[in-house]
Enzyme design. Structure first.
Site, PDB file in Angstrom:
ATOM      1  N   SER A 125      43.344  47.910  22.414  1.00 37.97           N
ATOM      2  CA  SER A 125      43.465  49.256  22.967  1.00 37.97           C
ATOM      3  C   SER A 125      43.839  50.233  21.871  1.00 37.97           C
ATOM      4  O   SER A 125      43.947  51.414  22.126  1.00 37.97           O
ATOM      5  CB  SER A 125      44.501  49.303  24.084  1.00 37.97           C
ATOM      6  OG  SER A 125      45.415  48.257  24.008  1.00 37.97           O
ATOM      7  N   HIS A 146      36.773  47.618  25.775  1.00 36.70           N
ATOM      8  CA  HIS A 146      38.147  47.684  26.277  1.00 36.70           C
ATOM      9  C   HIS A 146      38.187  47.714  27.805  1.00 36.70           C
ATOM     10  O   HIS A 146      37.706  48.667  28.423  1.00 36.70           O
ATOM     11  CB  HIS A 146      38.838  48.930  25.684  1.00 36.70           C
ATOM     12  CG  HIS A 146      40.262  49.055  26.085  1.00 36.70           C
ATOM     13  ND1 HIS A 146      40.846  50.241  26.456  1.00 36.70           N
ATOM     14  CD2 HIS A 146      41.245  48.116  26.206  1.00 36.70           C
ATOM     15  CE1 HIS A 146      42.108  50.035  26.762  1.00 36.70           C
ATOM     16  NE2 HIS A 146      42.370  48.754  26.622  1.00 36.70           N
ATOM     17  N   GLU A 158      35.753  50.816  28.139  1.00 39.02           N
ATOM     18  CA  GLU A 158      35.515  51.771  27.063  1.00 39.02           C
ATOM     19  C   GLU A 158      34.720  51.030  25.997  1.00 39.02           C
ATOM     20  O   GLU A 158      35.117  49.939  25.572  1.00 39.02           O
ATOM     21  CB  GLU A 158      36.834  52.269  26.478  1.00 39.02           C
ATOM     22  CG  GLU A 158      37.602  53.173  27.412  1.00 39.02           C
ATOM     23  CD  GLU A 158      38.956  53.600  26.847  1.00 39.02           C
ATOM     24  OE1 GLU A 158      39.233  54.806  26.852  1.00 39.02           O
ATOM     25  OE2 GLU A 158      39.738  52.726  26.418  1.00 39.02           O
ATOM     26  N   ASN A 197      44.033  55.307  26.916  1.00 43.51           N
ATOM     27  CA  ASN A 197      45.418  55.135  26.476  1.00 43.51           C
ATOM     28  C   ASN A 197      45.959  56.366  25.753  1.00 43.51           C
ATOM     29  O   ASN A 197      47.169  56.601  25.759  1.00 43.51           O
ATOM     30  CB  ASN A 197      45.560  53.890  25.607  1.00 43.51           C
ATOM     31  CG  ASN A 197      45.671  52.640  26.453  1.00 43.51           C
ATOM     32  OD1 ASN A 197      46.212  52.681  27.555  1.00 43.51           O
ATOM     33  ND2 ASN A 197      45.150  51.536  25.966  1.00 43.51           N
TER      34      ASN A 197
HETATM   35  N1  3HC Z   1      39.081  40.122  42.561  1.00 44.05           N
HETATM   36  C1  3HC Z   1      38.434  41.108  43.192  1.00 44.05           C
HETATM   37  N2  3HC Z   1      39.051  42.085  43.924  1.00 44.05           N
HETATM   38  C2  3HC Z   1      40.374  42.019  44.031  1.00 44.05           C
HETATM   39  C3  3HC Z   1      41.133  41.005  43.400  1.00 44.05           C
HETATM   40  C4  3HC Z   1      40.424  40.032  42.637  1.00 44.05           C
HETATM   41  N3  3HC Z   1      41.057  39.053  41.985  1.00 44.05           N
HETATM   42  N4  3HC Z   1      42.429  41.215  43.663  1.00 44.05           N
HETATM   43  C5  3HC Z   1      42.497  42.326  44.411  1.00 44.05           C
HETATM   44  N5  3HC Z   1      41.261  42.817  44.637  1.00 44.05           N
HETATM   45  C6  3HC Z   1      40.896  44.046  45.370  1.00 44.05           C
HETATM   46  C7  3HC Z   1      41.382  44.024  46.800  1.00 44.05           C
HETATM   47  O1  3HC Z   1      40.444  43.415  47.628  1.00 44.05           O
HETATM   48  C8  3HC Z   1      41.515  45.486  47.108  1.00 44.05           C
HETATM   49  O2  3HC Z   1      40.224  46.025  47.340  1.00 44.05           O
HETATM   50  P1  3HC Z   1      39.949  47.055  48.549  1.00 44.05           P
HETATM   51  O3  3HC Z   1      40.747  48.279  48.198  1.00 44.05           O
HETATM   52  O4  3HC Z   1      38.465  47.242  48.522  1.00 44.05           O
HETATM   53  O5  3HC Z   1      40.460  46.343  49.766  1.00 44.05           O
HETATM   54  C9  3HC Z   1      42.002  46.082  45.779  1.00 44.05           C
HETATM   55  O6  3HC Z   1      41.581  45.151  44.775  1.00 44.05           O
HETATM   56  C10 3HC Z   1      43.511  46.261  45.716  1.00 44.05           C
HETATM   57  O7  3HC Z   1      44.099  44.970  45.818  1.00 44.05           O
HETATM   58  P2  3HC Z   1      45.472  44.597  46.527  1.00 44.05           P
HETATM   59  O8  3HC Z   1      45.457  45.095  47.947  1.00 44.05           O
HETATM   60  O9  3HC Z   1      45.714  43.171  46.306  1.00 44.05           O
HETATM   61  O10 3HC Z   1      46.591  45.290  45.701  1.00 44.05           O
HETATM   62  P3  3HC Z   1      47.209  46.732  45.740  1.00 44.05           P
HETATM   63  O11 3HC Z   1      46.575  47.608  46.744  1.00 44.05           O
HETATM   64  O12 3HC Z   1      48.658  46.489  45.748  1.00 44.05           O
HETATM   65  O13 3HC Z   1      46.745  47.235  44.275  1.00 44.05           O
HETATM   66  C11 3HC Z   1      46.529  47.281  41.932  1.00 44.05           C
HETATM   67  C12 3HC Z   1      47.169  46.596  43.099  1.00 44.05           C
HETATM   68  C13 3HC Z   1      45.027  46.985  41.921  1.00 44.05           C
HETATM   69  C14 3HC Z   1      47.166  46.713  40.678  1.00 44.05           C
HETATM   70  C15 3HC Z   1      46.743  48.820  42.062  1.00 44.05           C
HETATM   71  O14 3HC Z   1      48.103  49.083  42.268  1.00 44.05           O
HETATM   72  C16 3HC Z   1      46.278  49.565  40.849  1.00 44.05           C
HETATM   73  O15 3HC Z   1      45.077  49.795  40.658  1.00 44.05           O
HETATM   74  N6  3HC Z   1      47.224  50.017  40.015  1.00 44.05           N
HETATM   75  C17 3HC Z   1      46.934  50.756  38.791  1.00 44.05           C
HETATM   76  C18 3HC Z   1      46.617  49.799  37.680  1.00 44.05           C
HETATM   77  C19 3HC Z   1      46.248  50.520  36.429  1.00 44.05           C
HETATM   78  O16 3HC Z   1      46.417  51.727  36.259  1.00 44.05           O
HETATM   79  N7  3HC Z   1      45.736  49.750  35.463  1.00 44.05           N
HETATM   80  C20 3HC Z   1      45.345  50.267  34.202  1.00 44.05           C
HETATM   81  C21 3HC Z   1      46.372  49.849  33.218  1.00 44.05           C
HETATM   82  S1  3HC Z   1      45.983  50.466  31.606  1.00 44.05           S
HETATM   83  C22 3HC Z   1      45.207  49.188  30.873  1.00 44.05           C
HETATM   84  O17 3HC Z   1      44.954  48.155  31.437  1.00 44.05           O
HETATM   85  C23 3HC Z   1      44.806  49.411  29.476  1.00 44.05           C
HETATM   86  C24 3HC Z   1      45.642  48.628  28.514  1.00 44.05           C
HETATM   87  O18 3HC Z   1      45.040  48.723  27.259  1.00 44.05           O
HETATM   88  C25 3HC Z   1      47.074  49.119  28.411  1.00 44.05           C
END
Ligand code: 3HC
Length: 295
Positions: A125, A146, A158, A197
């Protein structure tokens, strides 16, 4: 040998932590021949468990048939020997944000991957793609790819060329990311933090500074952004989700590149990393996580 059509069929994923396991899952679910490398048997087993858990969640949520989960787990191959990557069309490196570690891996991949048109991607990242490319004899075939955590859920990648990435390598990777993995692609110049990021990390650091100064408690900071701005999670919970070590490493790279105070890691973040309070994966960060939740 594959047909010489530039298509990517055999993928190697280096590292099976939070990101590598998600990348491997997405590759195998899209029908690719997927080989995962980890440093030792223990790390491999823990990575395998992470993929298994994520596939189980996909089944629970109705996103995947149980038979497809079983087929995906059976198709995944694991190794602790990078020379097994000899026949790979593409390697995706997803090890911790440590420049020396990553350049060492790129130098090794360059030696062991025998296909002359093999592509080399990094999930970094923050580390310049040019530095990773320079560790190989084929820098034109190296680029950033990414992903975002959780990888099976967030469909963005990305795509980051270095100054010397060739147009052919770029087009093959773009086709792979969009048409094979079904991802939405955005392009970024090779600058620390890329697009997402560069915007996200200052926001997370601002929330940590707010918490550190006693301005508001963690729950209220997070609730403010969830309920007031409809973010799926608040900034401190998101830092726990990303990992405090990763957040710190990205902040340090951004600060080293731009020297802007907004990228400077707050002391509390450094102290928490030193204490091993790395977030959800460690069971403790800004919040505490019972063992069954930490993943
Ligand atoms: N495979 C496929 N789909 C899945 C899955 C899997 N293993 N696990 C969950 N899902 C789906 C669910 O079915 C649901 O889909 P729907 O909305 O169509 O029903 C959706 O994902 C949400 O799942 P959950 O209900 O289990 O979980 P939450 O609603 O609590 O969401 C979360 C959890 C997805 C982590 C959500 O809170 C989120 O998106 N948070 C933000 C995460 C974020 O910003 N990430 C970016 C971080 S930055 C990064 O990664 C870059 C790095 O370089 C720092």
């Amino acid at each position: 040998m594959n047909a010489n059509d530039g298509a990517i069929r055999k993928v190697g994923v280096v590292g099976c932590g939070l990101m590598g396991s998600g990348i491997a899952e997405v590759c195998v679910r899209n029908g690719l021949d997927t080989l995962v490398y980890e440093v030792n048997g223990e790390a491999l087993e823990s990575g395998r468990g992470r993929i298994n858990q994520s596939l189980a969640r996909a089944v629970e949520r109705g996103k995947l048939a149980a038979a497809d989960r079983d087929a995906a787990m059976a198709a995944l191959e694991f190794t602790t020997d990078l020379t097994d990557f000899a026949d790979r069309d593409l390697a995706v490196e997803a090890v911790p944000e440590d420049e020396e570690l990553k350049t060492g891996i790129f130098a090794t991949l360059d030696r062991v991957m025998l296909r002359p048109d093999a592509l080399f991607a990094s999930n970094t990242s923050s580390i310049p793609i040019m530095k990773l490319g320079a560790a190989t004899t084929r820098p034109g075939q190296v680029m950033g790819l990414h992903f975002f955590n959780p990888v099976p859920v967030l469909d963005l990648v990305e795509l980051v060329p270095s100054l010397v990435t060739t147009d052919t390598a770029w087009s093959r990777m773009r086709h792979f990311a969009t048409d094979v993995l079904g991802r939405h692609v955005i392009a970024s110049q090779d600058r620390a933090g890329f697009v997402v990021n560069s915007l996200l990390i200052p926001y997370l650091l601002a929330a940590i500074r707010m918490f550190e100064s006693g301005f508001a408690v963690a729950q209220d900071i997070d609730e403010g952004m969830v309920r007031g701005c409809a973010h799926p999670m608040g900034p401190l919970a998101l830092t726990d989700h990303i990992g405090l070590d990763t957040t710190l490493a990205v902040a340090e790279s951004l600060y080293a590149e731009f020297k802007e105070p907004l990228y400077a890691p707050p002391p509390l973040l450094s102290r928490m990393v030193e204490a091993g309070h790395l977030g959800r994966k460690a069971g403790r960060g800004f919040y505490a996580y019972p063992a069954h939740v930490a993943r």
